[in-house]
Design a protein around this motif. Sequence first.
Motif, mmCIF file in Angstrom:
data_model
loop_
_atom_site.group_PDB
_atom_site.id
_atom_site.type_symbol
_atom_site.label_atom_id
_atom_site.label_comp_id
_atom_site.label_asym_id
_atom_site.label_seq_id
_atom_site.Cartn_x
_atom_site.Cartn_y
_atom_site.Cartn_z
ATOM 1 N N GLY A 68 2.672 77.931 49.874
ATOM 2 C CA GLY A 68 1.277 78.084 49.487
ATOM 3 C C GLY A 68 0.961 77.390 48.170
ATOM 4 O O GLY A 68 1.698 76.527 47.693
ATOM 5 N N ASP A 69 -0.148 77.819 47.573
ATOM 6 C CA ASP A 69 -0.577 77.199 46.314
ATOM 7 C C ASP A 69 -0.540 78.196 45.158
ATOM 8 O O ASP A 69 -1.134 77.981 44.105
ATOM 9 C CB ASP A 69 -1.980 76.618 46.453
ATOM 10 C CG ASP A 69 -3.004 77.653 46.918
ATOM 11 O OD1 ASP A 69 -2.629 78.849 47.059
ATOM 12 O OD2 ASP A 69 -4.166 77.274 47.149
ATOM 13 N N GLY A 70 0.177 79.295 45.341
ATOM 14 C CA GLY A 70 0.267 80.302 44.292
ATOM 15 C C GLY A 70 1.062 79.799 43.097
ATOM 16 O O GLY A 70 1.971 78.965 43.230
ATOM 17 N N THR A 71 0.728 80.315 41.920
ATOM 18 C CA THR A 71 1.393 79.870 40.688
ATOM 19 C C THR A 71 2.429 80.869 40.182
ATOM 20 O O THR A 71 3.164 80.561 39.244
ATOM 21 C CB THR A 71 0.351 79.639 39.580
ATOM 22 O OG1 THR A 71 -0.362 80.867 39.337
ATOM 23 C CG2 THR A 71 -0.626 78.554 39.995
ATOM 24 N N ARG A 72 2.501 82.044 40.774
ATOM 25 C CA ARG A 72 3.462 83.040 40.290
ATOM 26 C C ARG A 72 4.881 82.655 40.685
ATOM 27 O O ARG A 72 5.121 82.051 41.739
ATOM 28 C CB ARG A 72 3.132 84.429 40.836
ATOM 29 C CG ARG A 72 1.766 84.943 40.436
ATOM 30 C CD ARG A 72 1.575 86.392 40.845
ATOM 31 N NE ARG A 72 2.110 87.303 39.830
ATOM 32 C CZ ARG A 72 2.080 88.624 39.933
ATOM 33 N NH1 ARG A 72 1.589 89.190 41.019
ATOM 34 N NH2 ARG A 72 2.567 89.390 38.964
ATOM 35 N N THR A 73 5.822 83.019 39.836
ATOM 36 C CA THR A 73 7.232 82.727 40.079
ATOM 37 C C THR A 73 8.031 84.016 39.983
ATOM 38 O O THR A 73 7.824 84.824 39.079
ATOM 39 C CB THR A 73 7.771 81.706 39.075
ATOM 40 O OG1 THR A 73 7.595 82.207 37.743
ATOM 41 C CG2 THR A 73 7.036 80.372 39.208
ATOM 42 N N LEU A 74 8.960 84.194 40.898
ATOM 43 C CA LEU A 74 9.739 85.423 40.984
ATOM 44 C C LEU A 74 11.223 85.086 41.050
ATOM 45 O O LEU A 74 11.639 84.192 41.786
ATOM 46 C CB LEU A 74 9.336 86.206 42.237
ATOM 47 C CG LEU A 74 10.184 87.438 42.589
ATOM 48 C CD1 LEU A 74 10.022 88.530 41.538
ATOM 49 C CD2 LEU A 74 9.813 87.958 43.977
ATOM 50 N N GLY A 75 12.029 85.838 40.309
ATOM 51 C CA GLY A 75 13.473 85.701 40.384
ATOM 52 C C GLY A 75 14.118 86.952 40.947
ATOM 53 O O GLY A 75 13.794 88.066 40.533
ATOM 54 N N LEU A 76 15.031 86.779 41.914
ATOM 55 C CA LEU A 76 15.836 87.869 42.455
ATOM 56 C C LEU A 76 17.303 87.481 42.260
ATOM 57 O O LEU A 76 17.700 86.378 42.639
ATOM 58 C CB LEU A 76 15.544 88.104 43.933
ATOM 59 C CG LEU A 76 14.089 88.414 44.305
ATOM 60 C CD1 LEU A 76 13.960 88.580 45.816
ATOM 61 C CD2 LEU A 76 13.585 89.654 43.584
ATOM 62 N N ARG A 77 18.098 88.361 41.710
ATOM 63 C CA ARG A 77 19.469 88.019 41.332
ATOM 64 C C ARG A 77 20.483 88.921 42.028
ATOM 65 O O ARG A 77 20.289 90.125 42.135
ATOM 66 C CB ARG A 77 19.598 88.119 39.818
ATOM 67 C CG ARG A 77 21.013 88.010 39.261
ATOM 68 C CD ARG A 77 21.633 89.387 39.115
ATOM 69 N NE ARG A 77 22.761 89.435 38.188
ATOM 70 C CZ ARG A 77 23.447 90.530 37.903
ATOM 71 N NH1 ARG A 77 23.110 91.680 38.474
ATOM 72 N NH2 ARG A 77 24.445 90.511 37.060
ATOM 73 N N ALA A 78 21.573 88.313 42.487
ATOM 74 C CA ALA A 78 22.723 89.041 43.026
ATOM 75 C C ALA A 78 23.986 88.501 42.369
ATOM 76 O O ALA A 78 24.071 87.314 42.053
ATOM 77 C CB ALA A 78 22.807 88.881 44.541
ATOM 78 N N ASP A 79 24.973 89.366 42.163
ATOM 79 C CA ASP A 79 26.246 88.937 41.584
ATOM 80 C C ASP A 79 27.268 88.720 42.697
ATOM 81 O O ASP A 79 27.182 89.322 43.760
ATOM 82 C CB ASP A 79 26.760 89.947 40.554
ATOM 83 C CG ASP A 79 26.460 91.395 40.923
ATOM 84 O OD1 ASP A 79 26.199 91.677 42.114
ATOM 85 O OD2 ASP A 79 26.473 92.256 40.027
ATOM 86 N N MET A 80 28.277 87.845 42.449
ATOM 87 C CA MET A 80 29.174 87.403 43.519
ATOM 88 C C MET A 80 30.652 87.703 43.268
ATOM 89 O O MET A 80 31.463 87.572 44.188
ATOM 90 C CB MET A 80 29.042 85.884 43.729
ATOM 91 C CG MET A 80 27.660 85.394 44.102
ATOM 92 S SD MET A 80 27.672 83.629 44.525
ATOM 93 C CE MET A 80 28.108 82.867 42.948
#
Length: 395
Positions: A68-80
């Motif tokens: 899309g054209d949305g400007t929001r940014t999201l981070g999702l983190r997992a450890d390995m």
Amino acid sequence: MTVQDTLQAVRAHEDEFIALRRDIHQHPELPFEELRTSDLVAARLRDWGYHVERGLGGTGVVGQLQRGDGTRTLGLRADMDALPIQEATGLQYASRNQGVMHACGHDGHTAMLLAAAKVLAEQGDFSGTLNLIFQPAEEYGTSDCGAVRMINDGLFDKYPCDAIFSMHNMPGWPQGHLIFREGPMMASSDKVYITLVGHGGHGAVPHKTADPVVAAASLVMALQTVVSRNVDPLQTAVVTVGVLQSGRANNVIPDSAYLELSVRALDSEVRSLLQQRITEIAHAQAQSFGVKAEIDYRRGYAALVNSKDETDFARQIGSELVGAERVVLQAPPLTGSEDFAFMLEKCPGSYLLIGNGDGDKLGACMVHNPGYDFNDANLAIGAAYWTLLARRYLV
């Protein structure tokens, strides 16, 4: 999509990701050695259409999906990463790597986020930028850990996030319950190495020595006053002497004694106070016994502090997904530590827990234990949580 639609989409892939989780469990890798795991993660993200970058923090992987054209940014983190523990579960999919084990559930965290990644790629009805961060070396235990190395390699410069979230399983809570806390949630963790240097001699003539053993014994007792008499009773602090070593014979006074401490706090000012008082007391105790204190004080993980707005948002998603009766809105803090704290210092966000099992049920064995295993019943719930959160945030 509704909550039920999200759960249905995730459960359509549940068997695939249980198998994937167990495959990762069979092939655990120590901090900064997660080569096979990062290969697996990167290959799947590319197959699903993510832009993939490898090498951040050494073995870290970031998958980015823009819609899309949305400007929001999201981070999702997992450890390995895994731990240097010999597995004793007897499971068919137990570790094949001698002395290495997924004893903290990072195999499950990785699988949950990958499952969400697949659903979001297939049914990506969101608008904005999704950054999936697969981090190495959460268990490294020093300020040169995986989160810090990824940040220093430009994680948030290359992949800026308006908010970032992470999830960890937690034995002792009912399976599938979601646990939140605004503010300080996990403690800082520092290590202190103290060597008391004296002058040894024959045990029959102690007056001709400067005995570091007696000084060490007195220091251990004196350190117990740091929390009880220097820290505000309404604050949380821990000073643990985990190592005390000296001497090899009962009739010989040694030249030195050695101590190692674990020091934890939920507040940065308390953390600094602990360092000040431990240092002062060690020197003063040593001087009073005619010995010298050599102190190596190493700051490790920072306290993990969840921001208010992001935690409120995370709670809303949890209640919507599993129901208010299975959500803990403001849990007590933990004195364990987590390097996601460093990411939260750079970006607002929240760290939540998912119950792995309680009582004598499956998943109740505590982490960092040879008998631990991640509860596969949480894969669908965790993946659905990430899917729903991403869709609600990126609008």
